[in-house]
Enzyme design. Structure first.
Site, PDB file in Angstrom:
ATOM      1  N   GLU A 138      -8.195 126.008 -15.634  1.00  0.00           N
ATOM      2  CA  GLU A 138      -8.818 127.898 -15.489  1.00  0.00           C
ATOM      3  C   GLU A 138      -8.355 127.949 -14.493  1.00  0.00           C
ATOM      4  O   GLU A 138      -8.671 127.318 -13.080  1.00  0.00           O
ATOM      5  CB  GLU A 138     -10.455 127.647 -16.417  1.00  0.00           C
ATOM      6  CG  GLU A 138     -10.982 128.657 -15.765  1.00  0.00           C
ATOM      7  CD  GLU A 138     -10.171 130.074 -16.554  1.00  0.00           C
ATOM      8  OE1 GLU A 138      -9.697 129.692 -17.838  1.00  0.00           O
ATOM      9  OE2 GLU A 138     -10.412 130.708 -16.062  1.00  0.00           O
ATOM     10  N   THR A 184      -7.899 134.040 -20.283  1.00  0.00           N
ATOM     11  CA  THR A 184      -7.684 132.808 -20.568  1.00  0.00           C
ATOM     12  C   THR A 184      -6.371 132.618 -22.201  1.00  0.00           C
ATOM     13  O   THR A 184      -6.430 132.422 -22.495  1.00  0.00           O
ATOM     14  CB  THR A 184      -8.977 132.022 -20.775  1.00  0.00           C
ATOM     15  OG1 THR A 184      -9.623 131.432 -19.744  1.00  0.00           O
ATOM     16  CG2 THR A 184      -8.731 130.687 -21.693  1.00  0.00           C
ATOM     17  N   HIS A 236     -13.591 128.582 -12.742  1.00  0.00           N
ATOM     18  CA  HIS A 236     -13.602 130.227 -12.788  1.00  0.00           C
ATOM     19  C   HIS A 236     -14.394 130.945 -11.982  1.00  0.00           C
ATOM     20  O   HIS A 236     -15.154 130.436 -11.471  1.00  0.00           O
ATOM     21  CB  HIS A 236     -14.814 129.604 -14.206  1.00  0.00           C
ATOM     22  CG  HIS A 236     -13.774 130.549 -15.025  1.00  0.00           C
ATOM     23  ND1 HIS A 236     -15.143 132.231 -14.639  1.00  0.00           N
ATOM     24  CD2 HIS A 236     -13.161 131.789 -15.938  1.00  0.00           C
ATOM     25  CE1 HIS A 236     -14.108 133.890 -15.341  1.00  0.00           C
ATOM     26  NE2 HIS A 236     -13.739 132.768 -16.453  1.00  0.00           N
ATOM     27  N   ASP A 296      -3.672 129.053 -16.733  1.00  0.00           N
ATOM     28  CA  ASP A 296      -3.235 130.382 -17.302  1.00  0.00           C
ATOM     29  C   ASP A 296      -3.332 131.017 -16.123  1.00  0.00           C
ATOM     30  O   ASP A 296      -3.207 132.260 -17.216  1.00  0.00           O
ATOM     31  CB  ASP A 296      -4.527 129.838 -18.199  1.00  0.00           C
ATOM     32  CG  ASP A 296      -6.274 129.957 -17.535  1.00  0.00           C
ATOM     33  OD1 ASP A 296      -6.628 130.586 -18.115  1.00  0.00           O
ATOM     34  OD2 ASP A 296      -6.176 129.761 -16.042  1.00  0.00           O
ATOM     35  N   HIS A 297      -3.948 131.679 -15.127  1.00  0.00           N
ATOM     36  CA  HIS A 297      -3.481 132.854 -14.444  1.00  0.00           C
ATOM     37  C   HIS A 297      -4.074 132.785 -13.428  1.00  0.00           C
ATOM     38  O   HIS A 297      -4.518 131.989 -12.845  1.00  0.00           O
ATOM     39  CB  HIS A 297      -4.474 134.175 -15.407  1.00  0.00           C
ATOM     40  CG  HIS A 297      -5.474 133.785 -15.859  1.00  0.00           C
ATOM     41  ND1 HIS A 297      -6.380 133.616 -15.187  1.00  0.00           N
ATOM     42  CD2 HIS A 297      -6.561 133.400 -17.134  1.00  0.00           C
ATOM     43  CE1 HIS A 297      -7.780 133.122 -15.076  1.00  0.00           C
ATOM     44  NE2 HIS A 297      -7.776 133.181 -16.506  1.00  0.00           N
TER      45      HIS A 297
END
Ligand code: GP9
Ligand code: MN
Length: 432
Positions: free
Chosen positions: A38, A82, A199, A258-259
């Site tokens: 994440e 996500t 996160h 994911d980013h």
């Protein structure tokens, strides 16, 4: 309509990149374990904060010879974050220009996704392990359309308060508490672990932190390194389990970020930690930070190493299928096999910007990737090349949008593919 579908088919068939014979099928029959890191950015890899490696275990995988590690791999998510990453990785189709495809179209659209393809072509069972409630991003509906047989969401774990962070079960607990389900999966299996501890705003209770935060005046930037280190430890613990259980040698592990974790607006606080000046920081620097790790760890591989090929999340599915010895030409996929000699190294972002090995196109400006300088007076040759690629990127994105918004996969059944009936899946039952 059939013309809309034909336009998509025409593009993807022309854009298809044949597998590389050197890598095709090298992981045939292996379990596939996907670890979704994440908000994990590539700059964390091999990075030291005050002389201490933030992610020593992931670094050891990245630097090792048993891993294909991509140094120029970019996230291509839009507002679906996500869920956009999941959509791209398992369909090789982009997310939407606005919002989340999973939320907007995931319940009723037709998909021809990784779990379904792997099950039908090679008998893979499939599951997702994720410590958040199953309805987040509409996953409990979407996964049935993707053909996931099981979805072990928060309801399957002990989620009392101190086991949780904002988006669900802490990562070390997710990897540990899901073992009893993993060990009952029929092999070969395709499983995905979606982590959540790293996160925004990267808060983590003191007893779980073992890494000193950075000291900028942005707390979320400072704490990013703490939760990234925790995530690294969680992945190491999981690998220790894989080796102890004997699953390690029968599996490959696909690991990706994911980013971005630090948003563009906060990059100015991050700049000094990257040896850069906030005063000269620009859009090109922001784009460089859109790299995320993509690693394919293949136990026993001897000639892996860092791959400089430019690519992104859209390319993962054809790459994975070919490694497993499963041809992908029959599917409608916008990405191309990263190992193929015909792989398209133009990396399209959801907003129409793009990057290639030599230059980047950002909001109408061209930048030299080697110097980071804007090319204010491009040669006519370069201007023409950029124009062509700009047109292709826009075509690619609009064809993906047409496929999604018109649900065109209803009208296309790939050779030997059985359309998925979501009614065949029920994630609420005890693990049957
Ligand atoms: C939670 C996870 C959160 O289930 O999706 O990550 P995000 O979508 O915000 O990147
Ligand atoms: Mn995310």
């Amino acid at each position: 309509s059939s013309t809309d579908l034909n336009k998509v088919l025409d593009f993807t068939q022309k854009h298809y990149a044949a597998a590389n014979p050197a890598t095709y099928g090298i992981a045939k029959g292996k379990n596939v374990i996907v670890i979704h890191l994440e908000s994990f950015q590539q700059f964390l890899i091999n990075y030291k904060l005050n002389g201490q490696e933030v992610t020593p275990f992931l670094n050891s995988l990245y630097n090792g010879k048993s891993t294909y590690s991509f140094s120029n791999f970019f996230n291509q998510v839009g507002q679906g974050k996500t869920s956009d990453a999941e959509n791209m990785l398992e369909n090789s189709v982009y997310g939407l220009p606005q919002g989340s495809l999973f939320s907007a179209l995931g319940t009723d659209n037709t998909f021809q996704a990784a779990p379904a393809i792997l099950n039908q072509r090679a008998g893979y069972s499939s599951a997702v392990f994720h410590g958040n409630k199953g309805s987040f991003w509409n996953r409990d509906n979407v996964y049935k359309n993707l053909g996931y047989q099981y979805f072990f969401d928060a309801s399957y774990y002990n989620t009392n308060a101190n086991n949780l962070t904002e988006y669900g079960l802490k990562d070390k607990l997710l990897f540990h508490d899901s073992i009893k389900y993993l060990e009952r999966m029929q092999q070969p299996f395709y499983v995905k672990y979606i982590t959540v501890t790293n996160h925004f705003p990267y808060a983590l209770d003191k007893k779980n932190t073992s890494f000193p935060a950075a000291n900028t005046d942005d707390t979320s930037v400072n704490d990013y390194f703490v939760t990234a280190h925790y995530l690294d430890q969680a992945v190491k613990e999981f690998f220790d389990y894989l080796k102890k259980s004997g699953l390690y040698d029968k599996s490959i592990v696909v690991i990706y970020g994911d980013h971005y974790g630090i948003s563009d607006s906060r990059n100015l606080k991050l700049a000094s930690l990257l040896g850069k000046s906030a005063d000269t920081w620009n859009d090109f620097d922001n784009m460089q930070l859109q790299r995320v790790p993509f690693m394919i760890h293949i136990p026993g591989l001897k000639n892996g190493g860092v791959q400089t090929t430019y690519g992104g999340e859209i390319d993962v599915l054809p790459t994975l299928l070919h490694l497993l010895g499963i041809s992908s030409k029959r599917y409608i996929q916008f990405g191309t096999d990263l190992f193929s000699k015909k792989h398209d190294q133009t990396v399209a972002f959801r907003n129409g910007n793009f990057t290639t090995p030599n230059y980047s196109y950002i909001d109408g400006s061209i930048y030299d990737n080697q110097t980071g300088e804007e090319i204010t007076h491009p040669s006519s040759k370069l201007a023409a090349k950029v124009k062509r690629e700009n047109q292709q990127v826009n075509t690619e994105l609009s064809l993906s949008d047409s496929l999604n918004n018109k649900n065109l996969l209803r009208y296309y059944v790939p050779k030997d593919f059985t359309p998925i009936n979501p009614k065949n899946y029920n994630y609420k039952d005890d693990f049957g």
